[in-house]
Design a protein around this motif. Structure first.
Motif, PDB file in Angstrom:
ATOM      1  N   TRP A   5      75.844 -12.538-125.934  1.00  0.00           N
ATOM      2  CA  TRP A   5      74.462 -12.510-125.743  1.00  0.00           C
ATOM      3  C   TRP A   5      73.968 -11.150-125.130  1.00  0.00           C
ATOM      4  CZ3 TRP A   5      72.058 -15.783-121.409  1.00  0.00           C
ATOM      5  CH2 TRP A   5      70.725 -15.814-121.526  1.00  0.00           C
ATOM      6  N   ASP A   6      73.275 -10.182-125.932  1.00  0.00           N
ATOM      7  CA  ASP A   6      72.871  -9.067-125.379  1.00  0.00           C
ATOM      8  C   ASP A   6      71.919  -9.092-123.957  1.00  0.00           C
ATOM      9  OD1 ASP A   6      73.922  -7.755-127.504  1.00  0.00           O
ATOM     10  OD2 ASP A   6      71.763  -7.950-128.779  1.00  0.00           O
ATOM     11  N   SER A   7      71.328 -10.105-123.655  1.00  0.00           N
ATOM     12  CA  SER A   7      70.476 -10.142-122.523  1.00  0.00           C
ATOM     13  C   SER A   7      71.552 -10.431-121.283  1.00  0.00           C
ATOM     14  CB  SER A   7      69.624 -11.236-122.461  1.00  0.00           C
ATOM     15  OG  SER A   7      68.593 -11.238-123.649  1.00  0.00           O
ATOM     16  N   ALA A   8      72.660 -10.744-121.587  1.00  0.00           N
ATOM     17  CA  ALA A   8      73.741 -10.993-120.397  1.00  0.00           C
ATOM     18  C   ALA A   8      74.998  -9.700-120.432  1.00  0.00           C
ATOM     19  CB  ALA A   8      74.255 -12.389-120.665  1.00  0.00           C
ATOM     20  N   GLY A   9      74.342  -8.845-121.147  1.00  0.00           N
ATOM     21  CA  GLY A   9      75.514  -7.861-121.375  1.00  0.00           C
ATOM     22  C   GLY A   9      75.692  -7.015-120.132  1.00  0.00           C
ATOM     23  N   PHE A  10      74.679  -6.897-119.243  1.00  0.00           N
ATOM     24  CA  PHE A  10      74.682  -6.093-118.020  1.00  0.00           C
ATOM     25  C   PHE A  10      75.860  -6.589-117.140  1.00  0.00           C
ATOM     26  CE2 PHE A  10      71.945  -9.655-116.995  1.00  0.00           C
ATOM     27  CZ  PHE A  10      72.312  -9.808-115.543  1.00  0.00           C
ATOM     28  N   VAL A  11      76.212  -7.861-117.131  1.00  0.00           N
ATOM     29  CA  VAL A  11      77.372  -8.445-116.482  1.00  0.00           C
ATOM     30  C   VAL A  11      78.628  -7.799-116.612  1.00  0.00           C
ATOM     31  CG1 VAL A  11      78.332 -10.657-115.776  1.00  0.00           C
ATOM     32  CG2 VAL A  11      75.902 -10.527-116.080  1.00  0.00           C
ATOM     33  N   ARG A  12      78.870  -7.415-117.936  1.00  0.00           N
ATOM     34  CA  ARG A  12      80.276  -7.219-118.442  1.00  0.00           C
ATOM     35  C   ARG A  12      80.843  -5.973-117.512  1.00  0.00           C
ATOM     36  NH1 ARG A  12      81.056  -5.325-123.846  1.00  0.00           N
ATOM     37  NH2 ARG A  12      83.164  -5.808-123.434  1.00  0.00           N
ATOM     38  N   PRO A  13      80.363  -5.013-117.010  1.00  0.00           N
ATOM     39  CA  PRO A  13      81.020  -4.034-116.217  1.00  0.00           C
ATOM     40  C   PRO A  13      81.392  -4.582-114.872  1.00  0.00           C
ATOM     41  CG  PRO A  13      79.119  -2.998-117.169  1.00  0.00           C
ATOM     42  CD  PRO A  13      79.109  -4.481-117.565  1.00  0.00           C
ATOM     43  N   PHE A  14      80.989  -5.714-114.615  1.00  0.00           N
ATOM     44  CA  PHE A  14      81.505  -6.506-113.105  1.00  0.00           C
ATOM     45  C   PHE A  14      82.910  -7.246-113.610  1.00  0.00           C
ATOM     46  CE2 PHE A  14      76.918  -5.839-112.311  1.00  0.00           C
ATOM     47  CZ  PHE A  14      77.007  -5.166-111.333  1.00  0.00           C
ATOM     48  N   ALA A  30      75.612   3.388-121.110  1.00  0.00           N
ATOM     49  CA  ALA A  30      75.381   2.575-122.653  1.00  0.00           C
ATOM     50  C   ALA A  30      75.160   1.011-122.299  1.00  0.00           C
ATOM     51  CB  ALA A  30      76.484   2.557-123.570  1.00  0.00           C
ATOM     52  N   VAL A  31      75.727   0.294-121.437  1.00  0.00           N
ATOM     53  CA  VAL A  31      75.600  -1.084-120.987  1.00  0.00           C
ATOM     54  C   VAL A  31      74.273  -0.953-119.998  1.00  0.00           C
ATOM     55  CG1 VAL A  31      76.373  -2.754-119.790  1.00  0.00           C
ATOM     56  CG2 VAL A  31      77.928  -1.370-121.009  1.00  0.00           C
ATOM     57  N   GLY A  87      71.895   1.062-119.527  1.00  0.00           N
ATOM     58  CA  GLY A  87      70.486   1.944-120.129  1.00  0.00           C
ATOM     59  C   GLY A  87      70.156   2.986-119.459  1.00  0.00           C
ATOM     60  N   GLY A  88      70.893   3.645-118.802  1.00  0.00           N
ATOM     61  CA  GLY A  88      70.730   4.756-118.170  1.00  0.00           C
ATOM     62  C   GLY A  88      71.652   6.195-118.855  1.00  0.00           C
ATOM     63  N   GLY A  89      71.772   7.283-118.345  1.00  0.00           N
ATOM     64  CA  GLY A  89      72.166   8.356-118.790  1.00  0.00           C
ATOM     65  C   GLY A  89      73.757   8.188-118.812  1.00  0.00           C
ATOM     66  N   ARG A  90      74.490   9.031-119.191  1.00  0.00           N
ATOM     67  CA  ARG A  90      75.966   9.065-119.498  1.00  0.00           C
ATOM     68  C   ARG A  90      76.561   8.862-118.138  1.00  0.00           C
ATOM     69  NH1 ARG A  90      80.094   9.030-122.749  1.00  0.00           N
ATOM     70  NH2 ARG A  90      81.820  10.329-122.303  1.00  0.00           N
ATOM     71  N   LEU A  91      77.319   7.758-118.034  1.00  0.00           N
ATOM     72  CA  LEU A  91      78.051   7.493-116.432  1.00  0.00           C
ATOM     73  C   LEU A  91      79.548   7.160-117.110  1.00  0.00           C
ATOM     74  CD1 LEU A  91      78.247   7.403-113.609  1.00  0.00           C
ATOM     75  CD2 LEU A  91      77.495   4.949-113.904  1.00  0.00           C
ATOM     76  N   ALA A  92      80.541   8.245-117.054  1.00  0.00           N
ATOM     77  CA  ALA A  92      81.634   8.052-117.725  1.00  0.00           C
ATOM     78  C   ALA A  92      82.659   7.662-116.263  1.00  0.00           C
ATOM     79  CB  ALA A  92      82.430   9.171-118.339  1.00  0.00           C
ATOM     80  N   VAL A  93      83.491   6.606-116.541  1.00  0.00           N
ATOM     81  CA  VAL A  93      84.273   6.151-115.572  1.00  0.00           C
ATOM     82  C   VAL A  93      85.840   5.684-116.030  1.00  0.00           C
ATOM     83  CG1 VAL A  93      84.477   4.010-114.109  1.00  0.00           C
ATOM     84  CG2 VAL A  93      82.249   4.528-114.587  1.00  0.00           C
ATOM     85  N   PRO A  94      86.766   6.445-115.338  1.00  0.00           N
ATOM     86  CA  PRO A  94      87.972   6.152-115.891  1.00  0.00           C
ATOM     87  C   PRO A  94      88.628   4.639-115.542  1.00  0.00           C
ATOM     88  CG  PRO A  94      87.952   7.168-113.649  1.00  0.00           C
ATOM     89  CD  PRO A  94      86.902   7.249-114.253  1.00  0.00           C
TER      90      PRO A  94
END
Length: 82
Positions: free
Chosen positions: A11-20, A43-44, A46-53
């Motif tokens: 579900w795309d509307s709940a996609g913001f939860v995945r990085p948690f 990308a998740v 909706g901001g700029g590029r935020l690369a995390v190892p």
């Protein structure tokens, strides 16, 4: 965490939860097949590029979990042989 990750994928509307969730960062196939050791949180969210190892996030999460467990275990009122 697993249910939140799966719902975020379906579900795309709940996609913001995945990085948690831990499952978002634990993707060994991306490292083995493509050599991608970073994930882009921008990308998740909706901001700029935020690369995390990914390995750093997993190690930090594990260390915090062990430290919390150690603190809770040492403050118990039950005697434990150490």
């Amino acid at each position: 965490m697993f249910v939140a990750n799966v719902l975020g994928q379906l579900w795309d509307s709940a996609g913001f939860v995945r990085p948690f969730t831990v499952f978002y960062y634990y993707q060994p196939q991306r490292i083995m097949l493509r050599g991608e050791w970073l994930t882009d949180l921008g990308a998740v969210w909706g901001g700029g590029r935020l690369a995390v190892p990914v390995v750093g996030v997993l190690l930090t999460t594990g260390a915090v979990g062990y430290l919390l467990a150690l603190r809770i275990f040492t403050r118990r009122d039950l005697p434990a042989p150490l």
